[in-house]
Design an enzyme around this catalytic site. Structure first.
Site, PDB file in Angstrom:
ATOM      1  N   GLU A  65      42.417  37.895  34.508  1.00 43.28           N
ATOM      2  CA  GLU A  65      43.464  36.891  34.277  1.00 43.28           C
ATOM      3  C   GLU A  65      42.856  35.630  33.679  1.00 43.28           C
ATOM      4  O   GLU A  65      41.712  35.274  33.990  1.00 43.28           O
ATOM      5  CB  GLU A  65      44.160  36.529  35.586  1.00 43.28           C
ATOM      6  CG  GLU A  65      44.955  37.660  36.179  1.00 43.28           C
ATOM      7  CD  GLU A  65      45.701  37.227  37.437  1.00 43.28           C
ATOM      8  OE1 GLU A  65      46.807  37.721  37.638  1.00 43.28           O
ATOM      9  OE2 GLU A  65      45.160  36.423  38.209  1.00 43.28           O
ATOM     10  N   ASP A  72      44.699  43.056  43.391  1.00 46.73           N
ATOM     11  CA  ASP A  72      45.526  44.264  43.398  1.00 46.73           C
ATOM     12  C   ASP A  72      44.728  45.531  43.671  1.00 46.73           C
ATOM     13  O   ASP A  72      45.228  46.446  44.309  1.00 46.73           O
ATOM     14  CB  ASP A  72      46.271  44.394  42.067  1.00 46.73           C
ATOM     15  CG  ASP A  72      47.364  43.358  41.937  1.00 46.73           C
ATOM     16  OD1 ASP A  72      48.438  43.564  42.525  1.00 46.73           O
ATOM     17  OD2 ASP A  72      47.141  42.325  41.284  1.00 46.73           O
TER      18      ASP A  72
END
Length: 395
Positions: free
Chosen positions: A148, A164
């Protein structure tokens, strides 16, 4: 901050931090419209690599993808059911090679996959991200990962995330216009196998987080919140610890000092029945939390929701970190700054514990608020010249 199930959430932390930094800092040299991102393939694998740069264009708020030159392409109008997204893939580097693309001012994700292109779809609400805790997701057997980032006028924030899942190993870096390159997210030698071996030997259902495809390849270990969702991990896995916290703070006080630069701003938590009430220094109740379940703790949401405010959110993120790291019993003053005391209780976030243990610098994004106390795998610079993602060996 990295919020469970929230797309491109790094921008929230980046913009908040940038606002504080720019208010205090002198004017810096303007960040260019794009900066180079070099992806180096040191994986040791012969698979074709596919790169995707997906996100929100910060100047317009539109969602879309960037090509190798940093050009923006908005997603088309989606459907319900979702329709196929345009092929946004960029051919990645072969083993031992590098590929440089341009990173625009996005809040987004750089995906990379091995051997197969990822399947993306567009619905009326925007892009549908892979959800590999769902066994019917079309990407469930593809080996892939993502980083990210936010690049804006105040600089670059780039992370290596395990919020995740843990999958294809990589590290990230940023080289400022002046100064040394900063890197994070690199596993120790043998750390990839050591993580999976440790998780596999952990009793209590933790081994069930590991996902293997039919050819024997490990594709990922799901984060524990996703493991609960998938039925792989017991929903009550943290209940014993929560019960002990509830007992302790029924007769004593939990003190939260949520801002390191405001040491005199404190909130005081006491349990009454099913509720933990927090008061300020004047004795006024400022927010309350119901007794959290394991999923709320792993995801730092639901019963531990953390709105972007100055009271409940900062208290909640501190609690989330304390529960995941199991420091709430050992230290009544939170957040706990000493990582030597993290994950020491028998009931803890074993997944986060094990990935932190295998990092060269000890930093990882093992849960959404692993940035409490700056234990997250994130690099930042206000005047970046170059960004890096290095695909690391599967060993």
């Amino acid at each position: 901050m990295h919020v469970k199930n929230k797309v491109f959430s790094l921008v929230a932390a980046a913009v908040t931090a940038a606002a504080g930094l720019t208010a205090l800092a002198t004017a810096a040299e303007a960040v260019p419209a794009t900066i180079p991102l070099t992806i180096t393939n040191n994986s040791g694998r012969g698979d074709a690599i596919y790169i995707y740069n997906l996100g929100t264009e910060l100047s317009t708020g539109r969602q879309g993808w960037a090509d190798a030159n940093g050009g923006f392409h908005p997603w088309p109008a989606g459907g319900n059911p979702p329709t196929a997204a345009p092929d946004a893939s960029i051919a990645g580097p072969a083993q031992g090679q590098s590929k440089t693309i341009q990173m625009p001012k996005f809040s987004g994700r750089v995906y990379f996959s091995y051997g197969q292109k990822l399947v993306f779809k567009v619905t009326t609400g925007g892009l549908v991200q892979p959800a590999v805790q769902n066994p019917s997701d079309p990407n469930v057997n593809i080996l892939f990962n993502w980083s990210e980032y936010t690049l804006n006028d105040s600089g670059l924030w780039l992370n290596s995330t395990q919020v995740d899942f843990v999958s294809a190993p990589y590290n990230v870096g940023v080289r400022p216009v002046s100064g040394a390159t900063k890197t994070t997210g690199k596993l120790k030698p043998g750390g990839y196998n050591a993580f999976y071996n440790s998780l596999r030997s952990q009793s209590g259902g933790w081994a069930n987080l590991i996902r293997t495809r039919s050819d024997g390849t490990i594709v990922r270990a799901l984060a524990p919140g996703h493991g609960i969702e998938a039925g792989a991990l017991p929903a009550n896995v943290l209940s014993d610890y929560v019960n002990r916290v509830w007992t302790k703070y029924s007769s004593s006080t939990l003190t939260v000092t949520p801002f390191g630069n405001q040491p005199n701003l404190k909130y005081f938590g006491r349990v009454s029945g099913n509720t933990m009430n927090f008061t300020n220094s004047a004795g006024q109740v400022v927010t309350s939390f119901q007794k959290p379940d394991s999923d709320s703790i792993f995801g730092c949401y639901k019963l531990l929701d953390a709105p972007n405010d100055l009271v409940r959110g900062p208290i909640s993120r501190t609690l989330c970190a304390g529960y995941n790291r199991s420091t709430l019993l050992s230290n009544p003053n939170q957040p706990d700054a000493n990582n030597s005391g993290f994950y020491q209780d028998g009931v803890t976030n074993q997944y986060s514990k094990k990935i932190h243990a295998q990092m060269v610098d000890g930093k990882a994004y093992g849960f959404a608020f692993d940035d409490v106390g700056a234990h997250e795998s994130l690099v930042h610079d206000g005047n970046p010249a170059q960004a890096y993602i290095t695909l690391d060996p599967f060993s």
